[in-house]
Design an enzyme around this catalytic site. Structure first.
Site, mmCIF file in Angstrom:
data_model
loop_
_atom_site.group_PDB
_atom_site.id
_atom_site.type_symbol
_atom_site.label_atom_id
_atom_site.label_comp_id
_atom_site.label_asym_id
_atom_site.label_seq_id
_atom_site.Cartn_x
_atom_site.Cartn_y
_atom_site.Cartn_z
ATOM 1 N N GLY A 50 0.869 -1.177 0.000
ATOM 2 C CA GLY A 50 0.000 0.000 0.000
ATOM 3 C C GLY A 50 0.895 1.213 0.000
ATOM 4 N N GLU A 51 0.690 2.076 0.934
ATOM 5 C CA GLU A 51 1.519 3.274 1.025
ATOM 6 C C GLU A 51 1.993 3.404 2.477
ATOM 7 O OE1 GLU A 51 3.071 5.393 -1.041
ATOM 8 O OE2 GLU A 51 3.802 5.959 0.937
ATOM 9 N N SER A 52 3.295 3.226 2.648
ATOM 10 C CA SER A 52 3.824 3.155 4.011
ATOM 11 C C SER A 52 3.623 4.449 4.790
ATOM 12 C CB SER A 52 5.302 2.773 3.986
ATOM 13 O OG SER A 52 6.040 3.708 3.232
ATOM 14 N N CYS A 82 6.149 -5.179 0.415
ATOM 15 C CA CYS A 82 6.261 -3.848 -0.183
ATOM 16 C C CYS A 82 6.162 -2.754 0.882
ATOM 17 C CB CYS A 82 5.250 -3.711 -1.317
ATOM 18 S SG CYS A 82 5.745 -2.467 -2.513
ATOM 19 N N ARG A 111 12.894 3.584 -0.107
ATOM 20 C CA ARG A 111 11.503 3.682 -0.555
ATOM 21 C C ARG A 111 11.467 4.079 -2.031
ATOM 22 N NH1 ARG A 111 8.078 8.188 0.699
ATOM 23 N NH2 ARG A 111 6.029 7.528 0.015
ATOM 24 N N ILE A 141 5.610 -2.983 -7.532
ATOM 25 C CA ILE A 141 4.823 -1.766 -7.776
ATOM 26 C C ILE A 141 5.381 -0.658 -6.884
ATOM 27 C CG2 ILE A 141 2.520 -0.726 -7.735
ATOM 28 C CD1 ILE A 141 1.411 -3.648 -7.835
ATOM 29 N N ARG A 142 6.031 0.307 -7.519
ATOM 30 C CA ARG A 142 6.691 1.382 -6.733
ATOM 31 C C ARG A 142 7.401 0.775 -5.518
ATOM 32 N NH1 ARG A 142 5.080 6.669 -7.152
ATOM 33 N NH2 ARG A 142 5.051 6.847 -4.908
ATOM 34 N N HIS A 181 5.052 -8.388 -4.500
ATOM 35 C CA HIS A 181 3.679 -8.677 -4.047
ATOM 36 C C HIS A 181 3.281 -10.120 -4.347
ATOM 37 C CE1 HIS A 181 2.376 -4.548 -3.129
ATOM 38 N NE2 HIS A 181 3.214 -4.202 -4.097
ATOM 39 N N GLU A 183 1.039 -11.682 -3.043
ATOM 40 C CA GLU A 183 -0.426 -11.777 -2.928
ATOM 41 C C GLU A 183 -1.122 -11.454 -4.245
ATOM 42 O OE1 GLU A 183 1.490 -9.487 -1.804
ATOM 43 O OE2 GLU A 183 0.566 -7.501 -1.840
HETATM 44 N N1 GLN Z 1 5.942 3.002 -2.511
HETATM 45 C C1 GLN Z 1 5.126 2.496 -1.456
HETATM 46 C C2 GLN Z 1 5.617 2.954 -0.085
HETATM 47 O O1 GLN Z 1 6.490 3.700 0.023
HETATM 48 C C3 GLN Z 1 5.056 0.987 -1.475
HETATM 49 C C4 GLN Z 1 4.321 0.524 -2.699
HETATM 50 C C5 GLN Z 1 3.563 -0.757 -2.545
HETATM 51 O O2 GLN Z 1 3.332 -1.247 -1.437
HETATM 52 N N2 GLN Z 1 3.115 -1.285 -3.654
HETATM 53 O O3 GLN Z 1 5.123 2.552 0.901
#
Ligand code: GLN
Length: 207
Positions: A50-52, A82, A111, A141-142, A181, A183
């Site tokens: 997700g987004e940390s 991630c 990150r 993904i990112r 990922h 999952e």
């Molecule tokens: N770039 C996201 C972060 O800094 C991580 C991306 C992801 O979980 N797919 O948390």
């Protein structure tokens, strides 16, 4: 028949549903963890992608930060993917100043470290002997880049990058973490590995 132990999923933000589906498919009851009380009900937890930075804020506002950090330090089996890896890392590079750390694994993680051109990609990761030396599909993904790991960290899978091997799945005691990922693919081996850690319920488990 006695079932597998229930597993919690940190359900503040991110791809909670996807992890839930895999864990249920391999036989775990899954508990959404949104509060400290939820956390008390589980003996293992998954930290989703997700987004940390967003998860960081919600960890603080939910009151989960301290209890979760304590449980991880006590040896609760924990699997981060991630953003989950970013949260677990001992050191975060290019993070936001106010983002939290759970200090779960001795790794330095950058990150979004794969660079602009490679925000998202899919490749094949090379598994170590724990994964029978087989390859596994890996969606990034990112993704965070694992720049270094401590001596007590086992590297379970790598990808080739810039002429070297970059760790993408790592483990230290009861903590498993990946920059990709698992999952999001049909390959369940990472979750099965975590499930074995959960069933052994110990930081000393050998797989
Ligand atoms: N770039 C996201 C972060 O800094 C991580 C991306 C992801 O979980 N797919 O948390």
């Amino acid at each position: 028949m006695v079932g597998l132990r229930p597993v919690g999923i940190l359900a503040l933000q991110g791809d909670v549903r996807e992890h839930r589906a895999v864990l249920e498919a391999i036989g775990h009851e899954v508990v959404s963890v949104k509060t400290p009380l939820d956390l008390e009900k589980v003996s293992a937890v998954v930290l989703p992608g997700g987004e940390s930075t967003a998860i960081s804020l919600l960890l603080k506002s939910s009151g989960l930060l301290g209890p979760l950090r304590n449980r991880i330090a006590e040896g609760m089996p924990t699997f981060g993917t991630c953003a989950g890896l970013v949260l677990l890392a001992r050191s975060i590079l290019d993070g936001r100043a106010d983002q939290v750390q759970l200090d779960g694994i001795d790794a330095v993680v950058r990150r979004n470290g794969f660079g602009r051109q490679r925000f998202s990609f899919e490749t094949s990761a090379q598994g170590a002997s724990t994964l029978a030396g087989e390859t596994l599909p890996a969606v990034f993904i990112r993704a965070p880049l694992i720049e270094s790991v401590g001596d007590d960290v086992e590297v379970l899978a790598t990808i080739e990058r810039d002429g070297g091997n970059t760790p993408v799945l790592i483990r230290q005691g009861s903590v498993l973490a990946g920059s990709f990922h698992p999952e999001l693919t049909a390959d369940r081996r990472c979750h099965e590995l975590f499930s074995a850690m959960v069933e052994q319920g110990t930081a000393q488990s050998t797989l």
